[in-house]
Design a protein around this motif. Sequence first.
Motif, PDB file in Angstrom:
ATOM      1  N   ASP A 150       0.849  -1.183   0.000  1.00 37.70           N
ATOM      2  CA  ASP A 150       0.000   0.000   0.000  1.00 37.70           C
ATOM      3  C   ASP A 150       0.889   1.239   0.000  1.00 37.70           C
ATOM      4  O   ASP A 150       1.889   1.307   0.715  1.00 37.70           O
ATOM      5  N   PHE A 151       0.524   2.206  -0.836  1.00 40.87           N
ATOM      6  CA  PHE A 151       1.255   3.467  -0.934  1.00 40.87           C
ATOM      7  C   PHE A 151       0.335   4.611  -0.519  1.00 40.87           C
ATOM      8  O   PHE A 151      -0.859   4.580  -0.815  1.00 40.87           O
TER       9      PHE A 151
ATOM     10  N   LYS B  39       2.556   5.491  -6.956  1.00 37.84           N
ATOM     11  CA  LYS B  39       3.299   4.475  -6.190  1.00 37.84           C
ATOM     12  C   LYS B  39       4.448   5.109  -5.417  1.00 37.84           C
ATOM     13  O   LYS B  39       5.586   4.667  -5.453  1.00 37.84           O
ATOM     14  N   LYS B  40       4.109   6.169  -4.670  1.00 33.67           N
ATOM     15  CA  LYS B  40       5.078   6.869  -3.830  1.00 33.67           C
ATOM     16  C   LYS B  40       4.666   6.733  -2.370  1.00 33.67           C
ATOM     17  O   LYS B  40       3.487   6.595  -2.060  1.00 33.67           O
ATOM     18  N   TYR B  41       5.627   6.784  -1.483  1.00 30.25           N
ATOM     19  CA  TYR B  41       5.395   6.740  -0.039  1.00 30.25           C
ATOM     20  C   TYR B  41       4.757   5.422   0.406  1.00 30.25           C
ATOM     21  O   TYR B  41       3.598   5.382   0.812  1.00 30.25           O
ATOM     22  N   PRO B  42       5.521   4.323   0.372  1.00 32.86           N
ATOM     23  CA  PRO B  42       4.989   3.044   0.857  1.00 32.86           C
ATOM     24  C   PRO B  42       4.667   3.145   2.348  1.00 32.86           C
ATOM     25  O   PRO B  42       5.398   3.813   3.093  1.00 32.86           O
TER      26      PRO B  42
ATOM     27  N   ARG C 258       7.094   5.869   8.963  1.00 34.66           N
ATOM     28  CA  ARG C 258       7.903   6.985   9.483  1.00 34.66           C
ATOM     29  C   ARG C 258       8.621   7.716   8.353  1.00 34.66           C
ATOM     30  O   ARG C 258       8.670   8.950   8.336  1.00 34.66           O
ATOM     31  N   ALA C 259       9.159   6.977   7.406  1.00 32.13           N
ATOM     32  CA  ALA C 259       9.860   7.599   6.266  1.00 32.13           C
ATOM     33  C   ALA C 259       8.884   8.403   5.406  1.00 32.13           C
ATOM     34  O   ALA C 259       9.192   9.528   5.001  1.00 32.13           O
ATOM     35  N   ALA C 260       7.716   7.839   5.135  1.00 30.89           N
ATOM     36  CA  ALA C 260       6.718   8.532   4.313  1.00 30.89           C
ATOM     37  C   ALA C 260       6.316   9.851   4.970  1.00 30.89           C
ATOM     38  O   ALA C 260       6.218  10.884   4.301  1.00 30.89           O
ATOM     39  N   TRP C 261       6.100   9.807   6.294  1.00 32.92           N
ATOM     40  CA  TRP C 261       5.718  11.027   7.021  1.00 32.92           C
ATOM     41  C   TRP C 261       6.825  12.072   6.935  1.00 32.92           C
ATOM     42  O   TRP C 261       6.578  13.254   6.688  1.00 32.92           O
ATOM     43  N   SER C 262       8.050  11.631   7.104  1.00 35.66           N
ATOM     44  CA  SER C 262       9.187  12.543   7.029  1.00 35.66           C
ATOM     45  C   SER C 262       9.285  13.176   5.634  1.00 35.66           C
ATOM     46  O   SER C 262       9.432  14.392   5.501  1.00 35.66           O
ATOM     47  N   TYR C 263       9.181  12.356   4.605  1.00 35.29           N
ATOM     48  CA  TYR C 263       9.319  12.858   3.234  1.00 35.29           C
ATOM     49  C   TYR C 263       8.204  13.808   2.843  1.00 35.29           C
ATOM     50  O   TYR C 263       8.458  14.853   2.251  1.00 35.29           O
ATOM     51  N   ILE C 264       6.952  13.488   3.150  1.00 36.92           N
ATOM     52  CA  ILE C 264       5.846  14.341   2.696  1.00 36.92           C
ATOM     53  C   ILE C 264       5.844  15.666   3.449  1.00 36.92           C
ATOM     54  O   ILE C 264       5.289  16.642   2.985  1.00 36.92           O
TER      55      ILE C 264
END
Length: 84
Positions: free
Chosen positions: A26-27, A33-36, A44-50
């Motif tokens: 799930d992304f 297909k970004k931020y798995p 945690r990585a997705a939250w940091s990146y967005i």
Amino acid sequence: MASDSKIDKRDDVLPTEGEHKYGDVDFADRTNKKYPIDTPEHVRAAWSYINHKDNAAKYDADEVDVIKERIKKAAKKHDVHIEE
């Protein structure tokens, strides 16, 4: 915010790259297909990146809201605490 809201296809992204790199997961941005968001580490990585301005700037404000909502939902599922 509805989690099935539309996120536009980005010209700078190949969705197959995300699928290839992470598999069928799930992304937060399902269109590109970004931020798995399939593991605590990815959440945690997705939250940091967005939350980096340069990454968020690639989306409309409502799209960022959808992505953040999906990440928050995944964080609850994976028992991950994220800061607003």
